[in-house]
Design an enzyme around this catalytic site. Structure first.
Site, short mmCIF file in Angstrom:
data_model
loop_
_atom_site.label_atom_id
_atom_site.label_comp_id
_atom_site.label_asym_id
_atom_site.label_seq_id
_atom_site.Cartn_x
_atom_site.Cartn_y
_atom_site.Cartn_z
N ASP A 31 -4.88 -12.58 10.04
CA ASP A 31 -4.47 -11.18 9.85
C ASP A 31 -4.01 -10.65 11.20
O ASP A 31 -4.66 -10.90 12.22
CB ASP A 31 -5.68 -10.37 9.34
CG ASP A 31 -5.30 -9.03 8.77
OD1 ASP A 31 -5.66 -8.76 7.60
OD2 ASP A 31 -4.64 -8.22 9.48
N THR A 35 -2.46 -3.42 9.74
CA THR A 35 -3.05 -2.40 8.85
C THR A 35 -4.51 -2.72 8.53
O THR A 35 -5.23 -1.85 8.07
CB THR A 35 -2.25 -2.28 7.52
OG1 THR A 35 -2.14 -3.57 6.93
CG2 THR A 35 -0.86 -1.72 7.76
N TYR A 140 9.49 -2.52 -1.92
CA TYR A 140 8.16 -3.15 -1.92
C TYR A 140 8.03 -4.07 -3.13
O TYR A 140 7.72 -5.27 -3.01
CB TYR A 140 7.06 -2.09 -1.92
CG TYR A 140 5.71 -2.65 -2.31
CD1 TYR A 140 5.07 -3.59 -1.51
CD2 TYR A 140 5.09 -2.27 -3.51
CE1 TYR A 140 3.85 -4.13 -1.88
CE2 TYR A 140 3.88 -2.81 -3.89
CZ TYR A 140 3.26 -3.74 -3.08
OH TYR A 140 2.06 -4.28 -3.45
N ASN A 169 -3.72 -1.08 -10.78
CA ASN A 169 -4.21 -0.16 -9.74
C ASN A 169 -5.60 -0.55 -9.25
O ASN A 169 -6.60 -0.23 -9.89
CB ASN A 169 -4.18 1.27 -10.26
CG ASN A 169 -2.77 1.82 -10.28
OD1 ASN A 169 -1.92 1.31 -11.00
ND2 ASN A 169 -2.52 2.83 -9.48
N HIS A 186 -3.31 6.36 -1.98
CA HIS A 186 -3.82 6.09 -3.33
C HIS A 186 -4.69 7.23 -3.85
O HIS A 186 -5.40 7.90 -3.10
CB HIS A 186 -4.58 4.76 -3.35
CG HIS A 186 -3.67 3.59 -3.16
ND1 HIS A 186 -3.87 2.63 -2.20
CD2 HIS A 186 -2.53 3.25 -3.80
CE1 HIS A 186 -2.89 1.74 -2.26
NE2 HIS A 186 -2.07 2.10 -3.23
N ARG A 217 -2.45 5.18 -15.50
CA ARG A 217 -2.54 3.92 -14.77
C ARG A 217 -3.74 3.12 -15.26
O ARG A 217 -4.69 3.66 -15.82
CB ARG A 217 -2.72 4.17 -13.26
CG ARG A 217 -1.52 4.82 -12.59
CD ARG A 217 -0.38 3.82 -12.45
NE ARG A 217 0.79 4.38 -11.77
CZ ARG A 217 1.77 5.04 -12.38
NH1 ARG A 217 1.73 5.26 -13.69
NH2 ARG A 217 2.79 5.49 -11.69
N GLY A 279 9.92 7.65 -8.10
CA GLY A 279 9.65 6.23 -8.34
C GLY A 279 8.36 5.95 -9.06
O GLY A 279 8.01 4.78 -9.26
N1 UFG Z 1 -1.15 10.50 -7.34
C1 UFG Z 1 -1.26 11.87 -7.21
N2 UFG Z 1 -1.60 12.37 -6.01
C2 UFG Z 1 -1.86 11.59 -4.92
C3 UFG Z 1 -1.74 10.18 -5.06
C4 UFG Z 1 -1.40 9.67 -6.29
O1 UFG Z 1 -1.02 12.61 -8.16
O2 UFG Z 1 -2.14 12.13 -3.84
C5 UFG Z 1 -0.79 9.94 -8.64
C6 UFG Z 1 0.48 9.12 -8.59
O3 UFG Z 1 1.59 9.94 -8.83
C7 UFG Z 1 0.23 8.11 -9.69
C8 UFG Z 1 -1.28 7.92 -9.70
O4 UFG Z 1 -1.81 9.03 -9.01
O5 UFG Z 1 0.59 8.66 -10.91
C9 UFG Z 1 -1.71 6.66 -9.00
O6 UFG Z 1 -1.09 6.64 -7.71
P1 UFG Z 1 -1.49 5.59 -6.59
O7 UFG Z 1 -0.65 5.91 -5.39
O8 UFG Z 1 -2.96 5.55 -6.43
O9 UFG Z 1 -1.06 4.21 -7.21
P2 UFG Z 1 0.38 3.77 -7.76
O10 UFG Z 1 0.25 3.70 -9.24
O11 UFG Z 1 1.50 4.51 -7.20
O12 UFG Z 1 0.45 2.38 -7.03
C10 UFG Z 1 0.16 1.20 -7.61
C11 UFG Z 1 -0.16 0.19 -6.53
C12 UFG Z 1 1.06 -0.08 -5.71
C13 UFG Z 1 2.23 -0.40 -6.59
C14 UFG Z 1 2.45 0.69 -7.61
C15 UFG Z 1 3.57 0.39 -8.57
O13 UFG Z 1 -1.20 0.66 -5.71
O14 UFG Z 1 0.81 -1.17 -4.86
O15 UFG Z 1 1.26 0.82 -8.37
O16 UFG Z 1 4.02 1.56 -9.18
F1 UFG Z 1 3.36 -0.51 -5.87
#
Ligand code: UFG
Length: 323
Positions: A31, A35, A140, A169, A186, A217, A279
């Protein structure tokens, strides 16, 4: 087995390394700490600091002594990948190619790779099977898909026994191992920070076509994710590349997650609804039937309350919510 874990100082990698050690394996973490955190490398694991690009030089002849590699080291911020796609090409795609070259030269044939639901983009069918079309919405996801494809080609050509695990997730924690991303993006750790008094939680959009208007999710416990890697090491087949989705198969909306965070922490969260995050697909839920069938993977901690409680215990260890 002697296993090289790239990215073993990161969130998921540290739990993978810990579970491998508990199961009696020998583990070396590679590693670069860009990060990850040195103190997240479990006691008992060897540690080499450096990039996967340099695995051959850093490990030298020792690379020949490994039975398998689990490759998690990657850049994984969707927004950063949109701003700087070249970083994702250079770190994730080029780094993986060099790592796989080094592994092949050293005769390390079992390779388990950390892929993602982000390869699917906006799905046509939910729950999403592995046969769904891959249309990543950001660099990504595209970088992870490129590496999946690299392994698909390398398996028959180089005799790799290769497995890509597509995480949905990932959440929760395992004792001292948990999410410490900087910046954190997240939902669950950010909601826990808000519960601990560290600002408000921004809810990205409540106008999606879902029951309560917020994104749905499939949250899966990091220990269940880690254990799938152990199963994949055992079941990987020489000359083949297999792909498995890892999720619980049940979706929770952002509002449902926030309710669970409130229940676990005994707080009322400060929440502000803001516009959608570009996205974000409306619904991402896995079909993990193939992992159940072929890896005998059965998530042991599917309950969202347990996932949030474990993440909260970890956040508390790190001082969140301390009076
Ligand atoms: N969300 C919020 N507020 C925040 C953070 C997240 O409302 O401050 C919402 C997002 O819009 C989403 C949900 O919470 O609807 C989950 O968001 P996360 O960022 O926790 O996770 P993601 O679903 O965006 O991400 C996951 C993986 C990524 C991957 C992605 C693909 O962690 O590695 O799915 O869409 F790229």
């Amino acid at each position: 087995m002697k296993v090289l874990v790239t990215g073993g100082a990161g969130y998921i990698g540290s739990v993978v390394a810990a579970r491998l050690l508990e199961a009696g394996n020998e583990v070396v973490v590679l590693d670069d700490l860009s990060t990850g955190h040195a103190d997240a490398v479990p006691a008992g694991a060897g540690f080499v600091r450096g990039r996967v690009h340099d695995a051959a030089g850093l490990l030298g002849d020792a690379l020949r002594s490994f039975d398998a590699a689990i490759h998690l080291a990657a850049k994984s911020l969707v927004a950063e990948s949109i701003r700087h796609p070249e970083l994702y090409e250079e770190n994730n795609v080029v780094g993986s190619r060099l790592l796989f070259d080094a592994l092949a030269s050293a005769g390390v044939r079992i390779v388990v790779f950390s892929s993602t639901a982000a390869v699917y983009g906006e799905p046509d069918v939910v729950p999403i099977p592995e046969s769904a079309p891959c249309r990543p919405l950001n660099p990504y996801g595209a970088s992870k898909l490129a590496i999946d494809e690299m392994l698909a080609a390398a398996a028959p050509e180089r005799g790799f026994a290769a497995v890509s695990l597509r995480y949905f997730n990932v959440a929760g924690a395992y004792g001292p191992y948990g999410e410490r991303h900087e910046p954190e993006t997240h939902l669950i750790p950010l909601a826990l920070a808000a519960a601990g008094g560290q600002g408000e939680l921004q809810l990205f959009g409540d106008d999606y076509d879902t029951d309560d208007g917020t994104c749905v999710r499939d949250y899966v416990h990091v220990v269940d994710i880690a254990d799938a890697h152990l199963g994949a090491l055992e079941r990987a087949v020489a000359g083949r590349h297999d792909v498995f989705n890892l999720g619980n198969g049940s979706g929770y909306s952002v509002r449902e997650v926030l309710l669970r965070v409130e229940a676990v922490t005994g707080t009322t969260l400060p929440v502000r609804v803001v516009p959608r995050r570009p996205g974000d697909p409306a619904v991402l839920v896995a079909s993990a039937a193939l992992a159940a069938e072929r890896l005998s993977w059965v998530p042991r901690r599917p309950d969202l309350g347990v996932i949030v409680a474990d993440a909260w215990a970890f956040a508390r260890r790190r001082g969140v919510g301390a009076a």
